[in-house]
Design an enzyme around this catalytic site. Structure first.
Site, PDB file in Angstrom:
ATOM      1  N   GLU A 153      78.397  95.104 -13.342  1.00  0.00           N
ATOM      2  CA  GLU A 153      77.242  94.205 -13.324  1.00  0.00           C
ATOM      3  C   GLU A 153      76.039  94.949 -12.751  1.00  0.00           C
ATOM      4  OE1 GLU A 153      77.619  90.345 -11.475  1.00  0.00           O
ATOM      5  OE2 GLU A 153      79.681  90.102 -12.203  1.00  0.00           O
TER       6      GLU A 153
ATOM      7  N   GLU B  19      84.205  90.593  -7.379  1.00  0.00           N
ATOM      8  CA  GLU B  19      83.483  90.436  -6.127  1.00  0.00           C
ATOM      9  C   GLU B  19      84.253  89.649  -5.059  1.00  0.00           C
ATOM     10  OE1 GLU B  19      79.513  89.002  -6.787  1.00  0.00           O
ATOM     11  OE2 GLU B  19      78.972  90.718  -8.034  1.00  0.00           O
TER      12      GLU B  19
END
Length: 459
Positions: A353, A163
């Protein structure tokens, strides 16, 4: 859902969120140690000092993984636990810990996926410029070299960076994450330096471990305009630029979005790209990891309330929502997967995720009945199946998270785990969602007639 029969099923954790022992085993300080020491940065002043205690006792984590029957497990390596300072000295105790965990995973026939950077930058690097400096990218490649050389006999799958949007914009613009600064130009520079570091690390892994697979994990949001009015359409385009296209296009297509110069300004964008060849950012990857949590309805508003994107509001969504107000919108998950498939049709997708934060508790009967998370799993797996039918090449799914842990600025209050963590004792209790996920895995495995589990005992 026969479309899910060939999926590799996993779950995930990150080092700072579960390990604890921040001053143990030779580990040096990270930016999250510094950030959480500042009053007001986390819920109730929570820190990762103890977390779930997996550094001292990884066996309970391994037992939970085995109980679920996972094919694969994603974990991160703490840079601060492996490299001790500017001289590049390797911490043998840190390496020994990760070898212990990796051997344990192989011993239960679970394939590890190792993330090299999950936000815990060493503090000594932050003091030298952090992600605004190309020196940090060079140090990251050195760290990756150590990881691959010392752990590569136990790891076939690598994720470079997790991320980069959050590390850049929440770390350097909203100030909600470490290092907690609030400057847009620095945030943009941090985004591109991370992408540069990713590209260099991919080439490093290919050189040292040519049979390994390597990719990265990007979080993507599903966005919709509040109306068809031109101002709202422009607002959602701005949000899409900052949250999605600023990473999708450089990383997968080797280009900067056309509207980036108008939004950030020519001088700011040029400074952010100084010394970086965007074409080199798009190194050949074996998979793209997609982290999906958010659907947002966006309207134009001046000055706006969003901490990252200028001139927008994100409107409250109706139930169901997560405990911290994030819309539960599985249709958005399907759209995000199909979007990635359209941008990079030849690159397999790993859902690295996907999960929901809740205010979980153990009831009088001694169980944690997280029925909302059970519904979330069912709905999002149906959406993933629909995306696969639509052409998304999804190969793996990692539910976030294996167990409740230190949830960054939310501390220990917000819980994402399949297992309930009793923090005073470290005990892990399977929630209702854990039982449901185990059932999903067994059913999908039974439906797959030609599937060979891609697992090996430690070599």
């Amino acid at each position: 859902m026969n479309e899910l029969a060939g999926i590799r099923w996993g779950s995930a954790v990150a080092a700072y969120q579960v390990e604890g022992a921040v001053r143990g085993g030779g580990r040096v300080e990270s930016i999250w140690d510094t950030f959480t020491a500042r009053p007001g940065t986390t819920t109730r002043g929570d820190t990762g000092e103890v977390a779930c205690g997996t550094y001292e006792d990884p066996e309970k984590m391994l037992e939970a993984i085995a109980w679920l029957g996972l094919d694969t497990f994603r974990l991160s390596i703490s840079w601060s636990r492996v490299i001790l300072g500017p001289g590049g000295q390797v911490n043998d105790e840190g390496i020994a810990y990760y070898r212990r965990v990796l051997v344990g995973l192989r011993g239960i026939r679970v394939r590890p996926v190792v993330t090299l950077y999950h936000w815990d930058l060493p503090q000594w690097l932050q003091e030298r410029g952090g992600w605004s400096s190309l020196d940090t990218a060079a140090e990251f490649v050195s760290f990756a070299t150590v990881a691959v050389e010392r752990l590569g006999d136990l790891v076939d799958d690598w994720i470079t960076i997790n991320e980069p949007f959050c590390a850049a914009f929440h770390g350097h613009l909203s100030g909600l994450h470490a290092p907690g600064t609030t400057d847009e130009a620095t945030a943009l520079r941090a985004a591109f330096v991370q992408m540069h570091a990713h590209g260099q690390a991919v080439r490093l892994v290919r050189a040292l471990a040519p049979t390994s697979r390597v990719g990265l994990a990007i979080n993507l949001s599903d966005l919709a305009p509040a109306s068809d009015e031109p101002d709202d359409l422009a607002a959602v385009a701005r949000a899409d630029l900052v949250e999605n296209r600023l990473f999708l296009e450089p990383l997968l297509q080797g280009r900067v979005p056309d509207d980036a110069v108008d939004y950030f300004g020519a001088d700011v964008l040029a400074a952010a790209l100084d010394g970086i060849d965007v074409g080199d950012v798009a190194a050949r990857i074996d998979f793209v990891g997609v982290n999906y949590y958010e659907h947002n309805v966006v309207r134009a508003h001046d000055p706006g309330t969003d901490p990252v994107v200028r001139g927008i509001d994100k409107l409250p969504e109706p139930e169901p929502r997560s405990a911290n107000g994030v819309a539960v919108h599985p249709e958005g998950f399907e759209r995000v997967l199909l979007r990635v498939a359209q941008v990079a049709p030849d690159v397999p997708i790993w859902v690295t995720e996907n999960g929901i934060g809740l205010w979980d508790y153990v009831g009088p009967d001694g169980t944690c009945r997280d029925v909302e998370r059970v519904d979330y799993i069912d709905a999002h797996l149906q959406a993933m199946a629909a995306a696969i039918i639509g052409g998304a090449r999804v190969e793996a799914y990692y539910f976030w998270s294996l167990m409740d842990n230190f949830e960054w600025a939310n501390g220990y209050q917000l819980r994402y785990g399949l297992f309930y963590t009793d923090y005073p004792t470290g005990r892990l209790l399977p929630k209702l969602s854990a039982a449901r996920y185990r059932e999903v895995i067994v059913t999908a495995r039974d439906q797959c007639t030609d599937r060979t589990r891609p697992l090996e005992v430690a070599r």
